[in-house]
Scaffold this motif. Structure first.
Motif, PDB file in Angstrom:
ATOM      1  N   ASP A  65       1.010  -1.302   0.029  1.00 16.00           N
ATOM      2  CA  ASP A  65      -0.084   0.028  -0.133  1.00 16.00           C
ATOM      3  C   ASP A  65       0.965   1.418   0.046  1.00 16.00           C
ATOM      4  OD1 ASP A  65      -2.682  -0.846   0.143  1.00 16.00           O
ATOM      5  OD2 ASP A  65      -2.526  -1.748   2.037  1.00 16.00           O
ATOM      6  N   VAL A  66       0.313   2.519  -0.555  1.00 18.55           N
ATOM      7  CA  VAL A  66       1.079   3.664  -0.543  1.00 18.55           C
ATOM      8  C   VAL A  66       1.632   3.867   0.642  1.00 18.55           C
ATOM      9  CG1 VAL A  66       0.407   4.703  -2.717  1.00 18.55           C
ATOM     10  CG2 VAL A  66      -1.045   5.115  -0.598  1.00 18.55           C
ATOM     11  N   THR A  67       1.215   4.148   1.944  1.00 20.96           N
ATOM     12  CA  THR A  67       1.545   4.731   2.910  1.00 20.96           C
ATOM     13  C   THR A  67       2.915   3.739   3.394  1.00 20.96           C
ATOM     14  OG1 THR A  67       0.053   3.513   4.351  1.00 20.96           O
ATOM     15  CG2 THR A  67      -0.333   5.564   3.795  1.00 20.96           C
ATOM     16  N   ALA A 106       5.778   4.175   1.307  1.00 21.19           N
ATOM     17  CA  ALA A 106       6.617   5.355   1.551  1.00 21.19           C
ATOM     18  C   ALA A 106       7.569   4.779   2.618  1.00 21.19           C
ATOM     19  CB  ALA A 106       5.578   6.476   2.050  1.00 21.19           C
ATOM     20  N   PRO A 145      -1.596   9.757 -15.457  1.00 22.89           N
ATOM     21  CA  PRO A 145      -2.719  10.829 -14.719  1.00 22.89           C
ATOM     22  C   PRO A 145      -1.877  11.648 -13.795  1.00 22.89           C
ATOM     23  CG  PRO A 145      -3.480   8.649 -14.153  1.00 22.89           C
ATOM     24  CD  PRO A 145      -1.837   8.546 -14.648  1.00 22.89           C
ATOM     25  N   ILE A 158      -1.616  13.929 -10.651  1.00 23.49           N
ATOM     26  CA  ILE A 158      -2.397  14.301  -9.749  1.00 23.49           C
ATOM     27  C   ILE A 158      -2.913  15.435  -9.576  1.00 23.49           C
ATOM     28  CG2 ILE A 158      -0.407  14.506  -8.007  1.00 23.49           C
ATOM     29  CD1 ILE A 158      -2.751  12.096  -6.998  1.00 23.49           C
ATOM     30  N   ARG A 166      -6.171  17.955 -13.368  1.00 26.87           N
ATOM     31  CA  ARG A 166      -7.111  16.881 -13.899  1.00 26.87           C
ATOM     32  C   ARG A 166      -7.494  17.325 -15.409  1.00 26.87           C
ATOM     33  NH1 ARG A 166     -11.239  14.658 -10.592  1.00 26.87           N
ATOM     34  NH2 ARG A 166     -12.776  15.699 -11.719  1.00 26.87           N
ATOM     35  N   GLU A 200      -6.548   1.687   1.647  1.00 25.24           N
ATOM     36  CA  GLU A 200      -5.520   0.598   1.338  1.00 25.24           C
ATOM     37  C   GLU A 200      -6.037  -0.793   1.635  1.00 25.24           C
ATOM     38  OE1 GLU A 200      -1.437   2.116   2.651  1.00 25.24           O
ATOM     39  OE2 GLU A 200      -3.040   2.920   4.354  1.00 25.24           O
ATOM     40  N   SER A 201      -5.139  -1.745   1.455  1.00 28.24           N
ATOM     41  CA  SER A 201      -5.716  -3.289   1.733  1.00 28.24           C
ATOM     42  C   SER A 201      -6.481  -3.315   3.101  1.00 28.24           C
ATOM     43  CB  SER A 201      -4.677  -4.106   1.577  1.00 28.24           C
ATOM     44  OG  SER A 201      -3.337  -3.663   1.070  1.00 28.24           O
ATOM     45  N   HIS A 233      -6.875   1.633  -5.151  1.00 32.22           N
ATOM     46  CA  HIS A 233      -5.905   2.151  -4.348  1.00 32.22           C
ATOM     47  C   HIS A 233      -5.060   3.680  -4.830  1.00 32.22           C
ATOM     48  CE1 HIS A 233      -3.412  -0.370  -6.467  1.00 32.22           C
ATOM     49  NE2 HIS A 233      -2.672   0.029  -6.273  1.00 32.22           N
ATOM     50  N   LEU A 256      -4.591   6.867  -6.002  1.00 32.16           N
ATOM     51  CA  LEU A 256      -4.970   8.071  -5.986  1.00 32.16           C
ATOM     52  C   LEU A 256      -4.857   8.814  -7.197  1.00 32.16           C
ATOM     53  CD1 LEU A 256      -3.718   7.982  -2.570  1.00 32.16           C
ATOM     54  CD2 LEU A 256      -6.162   9.021  -2.839  1.00 32.16           C
ATOM     55  N   SER A 257      -3.826   8.648  -8.096  1.00 34.46           N
ATOM     56  CA  SER A 257      -3.945   9.581  -9.004  1.00 34.46           C
ATOM     57  C   SER A 257      -4.792   9.264 -10.387  1.00 34.46           C
ATOM     58  CB  SER A 257      -2.450   9.842  -9.625  1.00 34.46           C
ATOM     59  OG  SER A 257      -1.835   8.456  -9.515  1.00 34.46           O
ATOM     60  N   VAL A 258      -5.217   7.880 -10.237  1.00 39.57           N
ATOM     61  CA  VAL A 258      -6.088   7.474 -11.215  1.00 39.57           C
ATOM     62  C   VAL A 258      -7.570   7.867 -10.929  1.00 39.57           C
ATOM     63  CG1 VAL A 258      -7.272   5.272 -11.916  1.00 39.57           C
ATOM     64  CG2 VAL A 258      -4.995   5.412 -12.166  1.00 39.57           C
ATOM     65  N   ASN A 310      -8.530  10.478  -8.664  1.00 39.33           N
ATOM     66  CA  ASN A 310      -8.639  11.865  -9.102  1.00 39.33           C
ATOM     67  C   ASN A 310      -9.067  12.401 -10.332  1.00 39.33           C
ATOM     68  OD1 ASN A 310      -8.570  14.821  -8.752  1.00 39.33           O
ATOM     69  ND2 ASN A 310      -6.142  14.911  -9.315  1.00 39.33           N
ATOM     70  N   HIS A 311      -8.471  11.639 -11.389  1.00 41.13           N
ATOM     71  CA  HIS A 311      -8.569  11.780 -12.718  1.00 41.13           C
ATOM     72  C   HIS A 311     -10.085  11.406 -13.105  1.00 41.13           C
ATOM     73  CE1 HIS A 311      -8.162  11.654 -17.294  1.00 41.13           C
ATOM     74  NE2 HIS A 311      -8.614  10.384 -17.153  1.00 41.13           N
ATOM     75  N   SER A 329     -12.970  10.479 -11.026  1.00 40.92           N
ATOM     76  CA  SER A 329     -14.053  10.667 -10.151  1.00 40.92           C
ATOM     77  C   SER A 329     -14.674  12.075  -9.886  1.00 40.92           C
ATOM     78  CB  SER A 329     -13.949  10.143  -8.775  1.00 40.92           C
ATOM     79  OG  SER A 329     -13.192   8.834  -8.959  1.00 40.92           O
ATOM     80  N   LEU A 386      -2.237   9.832   3.188  1.00 36.20           N
ATOM     81  CA  LEU A 386      -2.225   9.304   1.866  1.00 36.20           C
ATOM     82  C   LEU A 386      -1.778   9.914   0.648  1.00 36.20           C
ATOM     83  CD1 LEU A 386      -3.560   6.233   1.552  1.00 36.20           C
ATOM     84  CD2 LEU A 386      -5.629   7.372   0.918  1.00 36.20           C
ATOM     85  N   ALA A 417       1.877  10.346   0.224  1.00 37.44           N
ATOM     86  CA  ALA A 417       2.812   9.081   0.082  1.00 37.44           C
ATOM     87  C   ALA A 417       2.787   8.895  -1.292  1.00 37.44           C
ATOM     88  CB  ALA A 417       2.155   8.062   0.974  1.00 37.44           C
ATOM     89  N   ILE A 418       2.132   9.439  -2.298  1.00 34.49           N
ATOM     90  CA  ILE A 418       2.182   9.247  -3.577  1.00 34.49           C
ATOM     91  C   ILE A 418       3.450   9.619  -4.189  1.00 34.49           C
ATOM     92  CG2 ILE A 418       1.040   9.328  -5.792  1.00 34.49           C
ATOM     93  CD1 ILE A 418      -1.360  10.401  -4.373  1.00 34.49           C
TER      94      ILE A 418
END
Lengths: 334, 318
Positions: free
Chosen positions: A193-195, A198, A266, A268, A271, B43-44, B208, B210-212, B214-215, B217, B249, B252-253
């Motif tokens: 997962d992203v967190t 990181a 994409p 961030i 948009r 997340e999971s 999970h 986030l950039s997808v 945002n684009h 939704s 979150l 963290a991207i």
């Protein structure tokens, strides 16, 4: 100390003109078709590409682990601190694997043994390479666990008792036990997962500085490259189509495929209604297009592109591109 | 007002496990307007997939209501539900395991049409399959191919065509592009947007990434351990996230650029167990700004600005 090592300009890894094909009765999969890679001591190279670009096969070849009998290294040279890997005996290879060169695999769920405690799995490579007693190895294993942020007393637990992020920390601990000169990380955070990603990236960054390790970071994520790498090689259909420093690739990219990769992401912060995909599909490695393998998908295709392979063209001391657009110019033509 | 297509109220799904009750989805409520896309991120183990499946009743909810087009879904009997499912479809994450390897593309796409007995005439049915393949950009010559002959992007197109076969009003997309390479991912996302525009579809987009999201939704809901902790229109969520978890979150991207890199808020620890959670803020033990009340009471969802909901003790207080 650090600057002295830099001045010597010694290369931890040098791969020259590597060609690896998987040959079976029915077909020949041309996975790697002339890859050149140089990793300088203490530096991290990002190897970026999509599925089928030959990233993992290249990584496996560094430890001579390409699956046999189909996988055949047809030509090329792999030098690890000046010694040729491909001419080493199995015994010499065993001494290097896990000691001088360690590997972190993508999926921490499958790269640990479920029936041994994590402590025993870390201790195994200490025992083999450092020739110490089992007790001493287990003691050092606990210290390694602490180093990656897991309490030492958990060394008696089994992988199923750990979460995904912690398992990947265990895998990192195993890889680092013998302070390798070269760490090969094959998509080390893709399954996380992203967190947690990181956290793991921060850990890898800290440890490689602390031990002055060289690293080959295989990834498809340009964000990770920006975060941990010094140099970048962009792979497509078993070739390095563009190579340079972070600035070369992120600020002055030259190859149409590299541009396509950035455009397809994409953003961030901005948009857009429509993303800009690269048209078409990855080429079939059993039936690569003639000439430049990217030409059927390229927006800048010329007649020459389908006829001959572009050669390495050095635009500066650090920046190299394989594209016919730069035959007689160094200026961007994108 | 009747523009609301889906209304989820206090939806719960608990699983009985040896150690107690696993709260996969724990009291989630939201509305979704017709023609819009709601992104659900987390997340999971946060319960995002379970929400999707509970809405479609692929798993039965423990309690709560799901009102779709005025009908309370959990109250329908098997017969009615079967009929209702034609309106609500699902696109799966993994285009490799969600297709039957023994069926050709045509057989896979026409299966729901046969099951619902929508087009009894085989020739007309084949015409419909061809039309669907055209919509999702699958070449006519592929009609008799099997999934193993195709790449991930094309397989996901089959999954989309199969979901569209019933002329649904609503599709739940569960990580539809996370198994695909970026260049192909962009193709599939563009296709799904185009279809939404042309057919007036409503999406729930579970991911999970986030950039997808945002684009893609209009609104985004962030989940943590079975709870919805923040929901806002996409622009607001990305520019002004209120919940400390959402902030972490987003930071963290890994950003694909080398200048002006954002400051990173690193979370400590990992997600805690969803089994028998105590009635306190579930994020408190990882939160960088936790105060004593966070480990005493569970925060409720409050509206801090129009359409921006947050469940955090620190928000809305001085």
């Amino acid at each position: 100390m650090e600057s002295k090592k830099m001045n010597e300009q010694e290369n931890t890894l040098e791969i020259r003109n590597l060609v690896i094909h998987y040959i079976s009765d029915e077909e020949v999969v041309k996975a790697v078709n002339g890859v050149d890679i140089i990793i300088k001591a203490g530096k991290t190279l990002g190897l970026v590409g999509e599925t089928g670009a030959g990233k993992t096969t290249t990584a496996l070849s560094i430890l001579n682990l390409v699956p046999e009998p189909q996988g055949k290294i047809l030509s090329g040279e792999i030098l690890l601190e000046g010694r040729s890997v491909l001419t080493m005996s199995e015994l010499e290879l065993e001494e290097i694997r896990g000691d001088k060169v360690a590997m972190i695999f993508q999926d921490p769920m499958t790269s640990l043994n479920p029936v041994h405690t994590v402590g025993a799995q870390i201790a195994e490579s200490i025992e083999i390479h450092r020739k110490v007693s089992k007790e001493e190895a287990l003691k050092q294993a606990k210290e390694m666990l602490e180093l990656v942020g897991i309490p030492g007393e958990r060394s008696n637990e089994y992988p199923y008792q750990f979460s995904g992020g912690m398992k990947q920390r265990v895998v990192i601990a195993i890889a680092l036990t013998c302070s390798p000169d070269l760490l090969i990380a094959d998509e080390p955070t893709t399954a996380l997962d992203v967190t947690i990603q990181a956290q793991v990236l921060k850990l890898i960054n800290e440890l490689r500085r602390k031990y002055h390790m060289s690293m080959l970071m295989i990834t498809h994520d340009l964000g990770i490259v920006a975060e941990v790498c010094d140099e970048v090689s962009i792979a497509y259909a078993g070739r390095i189509v563009e190579h340079g420093t972070l600035e070369d690739i992120f600020d002055n990219l030259r190859h149409p495929y590299t541009k396509g990769l950035f455009d397809a992401l994409p953003d961030i912060e901005i948009r857009r209604s429509e993303l800009k995909p690269i048209k078409g599909l990855m080429p079939d490695p059993t039936n690569l297009p003639s000439g430049c393998p990217f030409h059927p998908r390229c927006d800048y295709v010329m007649e020459v592109c389908s006829q001959s392979l572009p050669e390495n063209k050095w635009l500066s001391e650090t920046h190299c591109v394989q594209c016919h657009l730069y035959k007689d110019t160094n200026e961007s033509r994108l | 007002m009747s523009n609301i297509l889906l209304e989820v109220k206090d939806l719960k799904k608990y699983y009985k496990v040896p150690k107690g009750m696993l709260h996969a989805v724990d009291g989630v409520s939201f509305d979704l307007e017709k023609g819009k896309t709601l992104g659900i991120v987390g997340e999971s183990g946060c319960g995002k997939t379970t929400i999707g499946r509970t809405i479609l009743r692929l798993v039965e909810p423990t309690s709560g209501s799901v009102i779709f087009d005025g009908v309370d879904i959990p109250k329908l009997n098997t017969q009615e539900m079967r009929h209702m499912r034609q309106n609500m479809q699902l696109i799966f994450q993994d285009p490799f395991s969600s297709l039957n390897p023994r069926k050709t593309i045509t057989q896979t796409i026409e299966e729901p049409i046969i099951l619902a007995n929508m087009i009894p005439d085989p020739d007309k049915r084949f015409m419909r399959v061809m039309e669907l393949m055209d919509t999702v950009g699958l070449a006519e010559r592929l009609v008799n191919t099997y999934p193993h002959e195709l790449d991930g992007g094309r397989r996901q197109r089959i999954g989309i065509a199969r979901a569209l076969a019933m002329n649904p009003k609503f599709i739940i997309c569960d990580e539809p592009v996370s198994a695909l390479d970026v260049s192909i991912q962009a193709q599939i996302l563009n296709l799904m947007k185009k279809i939404q525009r042309e057919m007036g579809l409503t999406y729930i987009f579970i991911t999970h990434n986030l950039s997808v999201v945002n684009h893609f939704s209009d609104d985004i809901a962030v989940m943590y351990l079975g709870r919805l902790i923040e929901k806002a229109p996409s622009e607001i969520l990305f520019t002004n996230p209120a919940h400390p978890y959402t902030q972490a979150l987003l930071s963290a991207i890994p950003v694909p650029r080398i200048h002006n890199r954002p400051e990173r808020l690193l979370l400590r620890g990992e997600i805690t167990s969803p089994i028998n959670p105590e009635p306190i803020c579930r994020f408190a033990n990882r939160c960088n700004c936790a105060v004593p009340i966070c480990s005493k009471e569970e925060p409720g969802l409050i509206e801090i600005e129009p359409n921006h909901f947050v469940a955090c003790h620190l928000v809305g207080r001085a």
